[in-house]
Scaffold this active site. Structure first.
Site, mmCIF file in Angstrom:
data_model
loop_
_atom_site.group_PDB
_atom_site.id
_atom_site.type_symbol
_atom_site.label_atom_id
_atom_site.label_comp_id
_atom_site.label_asym_id
_atom_site.label_seq_id
_atom_site.Cartn_x
_atom_site.Cartn_y
_atom_site.Cartn_z
ATOM 1 N N ASP A 52 0.818 -1.183 0.031
ATOM 2 C CA ASP A 52 -0.126 0.042 0.018
ATOM 3 C C ASP A 52 0.715 1.368 -0.004
ATOM 4 O O ASP A 52 1.732 1.417 0.813
ATOM 5 C CB ASP A 52 -0.901 0.010 1.152
ATOM 6 C CG ASP A 52 -2.259 0.651 0.874
ATOM 7 O OD1 ASP A 52 -2.561 1.162 -0.145
ATOM 8 O OD2 ASP A 52 -3.000 1.054 2.103
ATOM 9 N N GLU A 77 5.450 4.661 3.156
ATOM 10 C CA GLU A 77 5.306 6.103 3.250
ATOM 11 C C GLU A 77 6.352 6.965 3.640
ATOM 12 O O GLU A 77 7.163 6.578 4.515
ATOM 13 C CB GLU A 77 4.261 6.359 4.149
ATOM 14 C CG GLU A 77 3.659 7.788 4.525
ATOM 15 C CD GLU A 77 3.209 8.506 3.349
ATOM 16 O OE1 GLU A 77 3.867 9.164 2.853
ATOM 17 O OE2 GLU A 77 2.205 7.979 2.890
ATOM 18 N N ASP A 104 11.370 5.088 0.102
ATOM 19 C CA ASP A 104 10.712 5.346 -1.340
ATOM 20 C C ASP A 104 10.320 4.101 -1.983
ATOM 21 O O ASP A 104 10.914 3.245 -1.954
ATOM 22 C CB ASP A 104 11.823 6.098 -2.033
ATOM 23 C CG ASP A 104 11.502 6.419 -3.550
ATOM 24 O OD1 ASP A 104 10.717 5.746 -4.311
ATOM 25 O OD2 ASP A 104 11.793 7.677 -3.879
ATOM 26 N N ASP A 126 0.341 12.050 -5.792
ATOM 27 C CA ASP A 126 0.433 13.477 -6.082
ATOM 28 C C ASP A 126 0.568 13.637 -7.609
ATOM 29 O O ASP A 126 1.264 13.055 -8.470
ATOM 30 C CB ASP A 126 1.919 14.033 -5.785
ATOM 31 C CG ASP A 126 2.030 15.732 -5.720
ATOM 32 O OD1 ASP A 126 1.510 16.141 -6.612
ATOM 33 O OD2 ASP A 126 2.791 16.071 -4.835
ATOM 34 N N ASP A 162 -7.669 11.396 -9.329
ATOM 35 C CA ASP A 162 -9.003 12.105 -9.620
ATOM 36 C C ASP A 162 -8.581 13.205 -10.842
ATOM 37 O O ASP A 162 -9.185 13.923 -11.231
ATOM 38 C CB ASP A 162 -9.397 12.856 -8.330
ATOM 39 C CG ASP A 162 -8.426 13.786 -7.854
ATOM 40 O OD1 ASP A 162 -7.386 13.252 -7.782
ATOM 41 O OD2 ASP A 162 -8.617 14.749 -7.310
ATOM 42 N N GLU A 197 -9.423 11.590 -2.213
ATOM 43 C CA GLU A 197 -10.694 11.351 -3.072
ATOM 44 C C GLU A 197 -11.645 12.485 -2.685
ATOM 45 O O GLU A 197 -12.362 12.816 -3.636
ATOM 46 C CB GLU A 197 -10.973 9.786 -3.053
ATOM 47 C CG GLU A 197 -12.098 9.486 -3.545
ATOM 48 C CD GLU A 197 -12.381 8.097 -3.497
ATOM 49 O OE1 GLU A 197 -13.490 7.681 -4.284
ATOM 50 O OE2 GLU A 197 -11.854 7.282 -2.755
#
Length: 215
Positions: A52, A77, A104, A126, A162, A197
């Protein structure tokens, strides 16, 4: 877990969370040993692993892990406040199948052998919407090729965004690689609505889920 550099502004509470929970959920990032060996040690078992990437406040990560108790979730993360929020969410949910790598993802995947990871999910990376910044986007042909080299047949790559242009870029990279199949009729994967989102929806943007399966 890295502590030499703060990536993101940290409250005192989140600093405490990382100090207290970090060692319990950390993955050994020393490349001196095979990644699969280090992950098996971190989780304490052998199970299919789901990666994830970009975990926000951890809500989606927790839901993914809770829905798949037979699998292990490696959250990746670099933003330390997000790492702290996720650790707290995992701890409060009582989950034992989540670990965190402050790394990373490109470097982490470069160390992986085929089969070390079975599913890769990247929710709302991003978008770097300005054309001159598109080269900074995480999901590009290089990353797609790296993921394809790690996933076993039947493994999945799921990218949600998005930004229509970013979605088209992801689809183009996946199709050009040739080792994935995209099902354009696939339904939106079940997951909580993330903060990013919700922001995209509020701005009137359409959510695009690109779901590809390794051939």
């Amino acid at each position: 877990m890295a502590t030499t550099k703060v990536r993101g502004r940290m409250s005192a509470a989140k600093v405490r969370v990382l100090a207290e929970l970090g060692p319990r959920y950390a993955v050994d990032l020393d490349p001196g040993r095979p990644l699969g060996e280090r992950l098996g040690e971190a989780f304490g078992r052998s199970a299919d692993r789901m990666l994830d990437v970009g975990i926000g406040n951890g809500e989606a990560t927790v839901a993914w892990a809770a829905a798949h108790p037979d699998r292990d979730v490696l959250a990746v993360e670099l933003h330390r406040p997000s790492a702290a929020a996720t650790l707290l969410a995992v701890e409060e949910a009582g989950l034992t199948n989540v670990r965190l790598a402050e790394a990373d993802v490109r470097s982490l995947l470069a160390e992986a052998a085929p089969g070390d990871v079975h599913d890769v999910r990247i929710l709302f990376p991003d978008p770097w919407p300005k054309r001159r910044h598109h080269h900074r986007r995480l999901v590009d042909p290089v990353l797609v090729a790296t993921v394809a080299g790690v996933l076993p047949p039947g493994g999945t790559l799921h990218v949600a965004t998005d930004w229509e242009g970013y979605a088209a870029q992801v689809v183009a990279a996946v199709e050009a690689d040739g080792r994935f199949a995209i099902d354009p009729t696939a339904e939106r994967p079940d997951r909580p609505v993330t903060t990013y989102e919700a922001l995209g929806r509020a701005a009137g943007r359409t959510i695009h889920d690109v779901c590809a399966t390794r051939r």
